[in-house]
Design a protein around this motif. Sequence first.
Motif, PDB file in Angstrom:
ATOM      1  N   VAL A  16       4.774   4.091   2.952  1.00 20.54           N
ATOM      2  CA  VAL A  16       5.080   2.842   2.240  1.00 20.54           C
ATOM      3  C   VAL A  16       4.886   1.678   3.201  1.00 20.54           C
ATOM      4  O   VAL A  16       5.461   1.654   4.284  1.00 20.54           O
ATOM      5  N   GLU A  17       4.047   0.734   2.785  1.00 19.31           N
ATOM      6  CA  GLU A  17       3.861  -0.477   3.579  1.00 19.31           C
ATOM      7  C   GLU A  17       3.932  -1.679   2.645  1.00 19.31           C
ATOM      8  O   GLU A  17       3.216  -1.754   1.648  1.00 19.31           O
ATOM      9  N   VAL A  18       4.797  -2.613   2.958  1.00 23.78           N
ATOM     10  CA  VAL A  18       4.977  -3.823   2.149  1.00 23.78           C
ATOM     11  C   VAL A  18       4.674  -5.026   3.022  1.00 23.78           C
ATOM     12  O   VAL A  18       5.228  -5.165   4.122  1.00 23.78           O
ATOM     13  N   GLY A  28      -5.863   1.435   1.945  1.00 25.90           N
ATOM     14  CA  GLY A  28      -4.821   0.412   1.964  1.00 25.90           C
ATOM     15  C   GLY A  28      -5.369  -0.989   2.164  1.00 25.90           C
ATOM     16  O   GLY A  28      -6.148  -1.507   1.384  1.00 25.90           O
ATOM     17  N   CYS A  29      -4.950  -1.638   3.247  1.00 25.39           N
ATOM     18  CA  CYS A  29      -5.400  -2.980   3.603  1.00 25.39           C
ATOM     19  C   CYS A  29      -4.990  -3.998   2.532  1.00 25.39           C
ATOM     20  O   CYS A  29      -5.820  -4.793   2.072  1.00 25.39           O
ATOM     21  N   ALA A  30      -3.730  -3.954   2.126  1.00 26.85           N
ATOM     22  CA  ALA A  30      -3.219  -4.945   1.176  1.00 26.85           C
ATOM     23  C   ALA A  30      -3.440  -6.345   1.739  1.00 26.85           C
ATOM     24  O   ALA A  30      -3.482  -6.538   2.961  1.00 26.85           O
ATOM     25  N   LEU A  31      -3.558  -7.322   0.836  1.00 30.77           N
ATOM     26  CA  LEU A  31      -3.971  -8.661   1.273  1.00 30.77           C
ATOM     27  C   LEU A  31      -3.274  -9.728   0.434  1.00 30.77           C
ATOM     28  O   LEU A  31      -3.084  -9.553  -0.770  1.00 30.77           O
ATOM     29  N   ILE A  32      -2.900 -10.826   1.076  1.00 29.25           N
ATOM     30  CA  ILE A  32      -2.405 -12.011   0.372  1.00 29.25           C
ATOM     31  C   ILE A  32      -3.273 -13.183   0.794  1.00 29.25           C
ATOM     32  O   ILE A  32      -3.381 -13.498   1.992  1.00 29.25           O
ATOM     33  N   VAL A  33      -3.924 -13.796  -0.188  1.00 34.33           N
ATOM     34  CA  VAL A  33      -4.874 -14.884   0.070  1.00 34.33           C
ATOM     35  C   VAL A  33      -4.466 -16.115  -0.731  1.00 34.33           C
ATOM     36  O   VAL A  33      -4.096 -15.994  -1.905  1.00 34.33           O
ATOM     37  N   SER A  50       0.868  -1.174   0.000  1.00 36.42           N
ATOM     38  CA  SER A  50       0.000   0.000   0.000  1.00 36.42           C
ATOM     39  C   SER A  50       0.905   1.225   0.000  1.00 36.42           C
ATOM     40  O   SER A  50       1.816   1.330   0.830  1.00 36.42           O
ATOM     41  N   LEU A  51       0.662   2.133  -0.945  1.00 31.16           N
ATOM     42  CA  LEU A  51       1.495   3.331  -1.073  1.00 31.16           C
ATOM     43  C   LEU A  51       0.631   4.579  -0.945  1.00 31.16           C
ATOM     44  O   LEU A  51      -0.474   4.639  -1.489  1.00 31.16           O
ATOM     45  N   ASN A  52       1.150   5.558  -0.227  1.00 39.20           N
ATOM     46  CA  ASN A  52       0.444   6.834  -0.087  1.00 39.20           C
ATOM     47  C   ASN A  52       0.872   7.750  -1.239  1.00 39.20           C
ATOM     48  O   ASN A  52       1.719   8.628  -1.088  1.00 39.20           O
ATOM     49  N   GLN A  53       0.266   7.518  -2.405  1.00 40.40           N
ATOM     50  CA  GLN A  53       0.611   8.298  -3.589  1.00 40.40           C
ATOM     51  C   GLN A  53      -0.227   9.576  -3.646  1.00 40.40           C
ATOM     52  O   GLN A  53      -1.280   9.684  -3.025  1.00 40.40           O
ATOM     53  N   TRP A  54       0.252  10.544  -4.427  1.00 36.94           N
ATOM     54  CA  TRP A  54      -0.412  11.842  -4.523  1.00 36.94           C
ATOM     55  C   TRP A  54      -0.509  12.208  -5.996  1.00 36.94           C
ATOM     56  O   TRP A  54       0.477  12.112  -6.731  1.00 36.94           O
ATOM     57  N   ALA A  75      11.253 -11.386  -1.567  1.00 36.32           N
ATOM     58  CA  ALA A  75      10.093 -11.609  -2.438  1.00 36.32           C
ATOM     59  C   ALA A  75      10.537 -11.773  -3.883  1.00 36.32           C
ATOM     60  O   ALA A  75      11.488 -11.124  -4.344  1.00 36.32           O
ATOM     61  N   ALA A  76       9.849 -12.653  -4.603  1.00 43.49           N
ATOM     62  CA  ALA A  76      10.138 -12.872  -6.024  1.00 43.49           C
ATOM     63  C   ALA A  76       9.245 -12.025  -6.916  1.00 43.49           C
ATOM     64  O   ALA A  76       9.528 -11.853  -8.103  1.00 43.49           O
ATOM     65  N   LEU A  77       8.145 -11.490  -6.349  1.00 42.34           N
ATOM     66  CA  LEU A  77       7.185 -10.681  -7.107  1.00 42.34           C
ATOM     67  C   LEU A  77       6.714  -9.533  -6.230  1.00 42.34           C
ATOM     68  O   LEU A  77       6.396  -9.731  -5.052  1.00 42.34           O
ATOM     69  N   ARG A  78       6.684  -8.341  -6.789  1.00 39.61           N
ATOM     70  CA  ARG A  78       6.177  -7.155  -6.086  1.00 39.61           C
ATOM     71  C   ARG A  78       5.018  -6.558  -6.868  1.00 39.61           C
ATOM     72  O   ARG A  78       5.119  -6.296  -8.064  1.00 39.61           O
TER      73      ARG A  78
END
Length: 710
Positions: A266-268, A244-249, A11-15, A38-41
């Motif tokens: 920036v949150e990874v 935000g609230c990025a998710l991996i399922v 999740s990125l705080n873009q403007w 990580a192999a993929l971003r």
Amino acid sequence: MPHYITLATCSLNQWALDFEGNRDRIVESIIEAKKKHAALRVGPELEVPGYGCLDHFLENDTYLHSWEMYATIISNEATKGILLDIGMPIIHKNRRYNCRILSYDGKILLIRPKIFLANDGNYREMRFFTPWLKTQYVEEYVLPRLIQKITGQVTVDFGDAVISTLDTCIGAETCEELFTPQAPHVSMSLDGIEIITNSSGSHHELRKLDLRMAMITEATRKCGGIYLYSNQKGCDGDRLYYDGCALIVVNGKVLAQGAQFSLDDVEVITATVDLEDVRAYRALISHGLQSRSSPVYKRIHVPVELSPDHLNFNLNIKPSVPREIHYYKPEEEIAYGPACWLWDYVRRCKGSGYFIPLSGGIDSCATSVIVHSMCRLVVQACNDNNAQVIKDVQMVANMPEGWIPKTPQEVANKIFHTCYMGTKNSSIETRTRAKDLAEKIGSYHVDLNMDTLVSAMVSLFEVTTGKKPIFKIFGGSNIENLALQNIQARLRMVLAYLFAQLLPWTRGRTNTGGLLVLGSANVDEQLRGYLTKYDCSSADVNPIGGISKTDLIRFIIWSEDAFDLPVLREFVDATPTAELEPITDTHVQSDEADMGFTYEELSVLGRLRKVDKCGPYSMFVKLLHIWNDKKTPEQTADKVKKFFWFYSINRHKQTVSTPSYHAEQYSPDDNRFDLRPFLIDPRFNWARTKIDDVVSKLQSNETIDTMTVD
């Protein structure tokens, strides 16, 4: 044998249009993903220019600068050695597309345009972009010359394709596509794509997250697979807060979830998954049968392994375990969503802080408590050594390097200013409540009386016209009564901007700008039109303009304990009043009495009007059943008629409504979310006739004929 792979989403705080800042946050997220092996971003939707550019997407500069930023990203050595999924707009054959660019080691593998565009509510993507309606279709795209020089490529595939590595297959889905009936992830799953990415620009609404999470988990619960959800975060420069609230399922189970409300730019998040789990989950006869008739995607082959053999025998690598999804209560969403939005707004506009007319009522109280919540988040981030927040708070507070606030009150004293603007119609109770709240949250508080200003205006009118208006309780007419209330409200707006500009100067801050004025009209009052045009509800921004009164009361009750503010109980127990009419032994002005509705009723009416798309007649029919145990048909009919009358005659006020934080689907925000004309016949004669006919037949127990429109 297991095939472990670590995947990252962010999740990125873009403007909007902050090209260099957006680029730097993208690069930071890539570096962070690589640190976590990580192999993929995967990044958010349109992350290079910012999602909320709106009509700037019609400008060619936006596309040029996006490519220029992308060129610096893929030529950066720090971004190599990882598969990248980055979002930006692209012009192809003179058409504008919302795209994902997938690359590896400085080479572009695929440009995947968005197929289904978001085009209702807050979104107008069809205004800027063309949807890629040719599913499973690919064309050649000629890269810009500056990219050709970096990658050595002249053309790349452009269209609905997927990436095939030596050990898995990856497909991209973009935001709205997840929510469509024929979502791309279904066809991808049936064609053997194991990892599906979703890059979004999804905004916060109260009670909305559970719907989004249900859709994301369901995407792989039926079909199996790995789903990486990335979302923007923060205020992109408009009314929306992206939460935000990025998710991996994996196979319908959540392995990682990012923060919904945070001041981190920036949150990874990462998770380590076993590809064999997907293959085992999909070992179903029905899945195999349906895959034989499903569409086939072009595979773009990349000779790399994302899960090399040496990882599978490394005993230090552990697969991520499932976890429960974290949800906030609506009261907590009000505390944190608008607070994060306000922080982004004040720091990015280089403001000196906020100013609010603090009336002693619950609306301005709620707005002030949200600012208090913002100050708490700032202190928490400072305690966590968030360098960006520390730098920003020093800038907003006009304090030197090295100053780090220790309490929310210390922040508020520097950047939050409150003012009680009393008249002879004000009560001691509201004045005291305002003073006590300001003291508890630490705002710089001013207390004044403005009777001389009101008297001067009324005297000027009397000298000019020979007529002196008087309040209704003293024998005046309705029009006199309304005018005398409105002049008080409008003078408060003038005073608010005067004090907002000069209060920092009185405190020795001569080298900074003024304060941003906060509005505090809630969504129900705006919908009913129960506010004066250009009064103190007119401001720079309004954090509660999309929140109902009932939710605000719950928020204040929650904040009393959560923020240790016992003074808030007095606000909850007090009768809501504008205090614009004289107080006598027999008369105290009441908001709900003035409006002719309770706030609870307005919430119901507002949702039926906007969310359920009801006109007067259909709303009446629905309410006959909803309010059957509360009101007679005559009372329900009267409420509906009055609601549409006042909504219609006051619709013009929404054309100048203060930009508000969008938190409710029934927001009346004009020309942005609610596209209804501001000149409407308020009588709704035909609908009224039909309503009266139903009431009459119910009274006489006659059968009612109904007609539906197909």
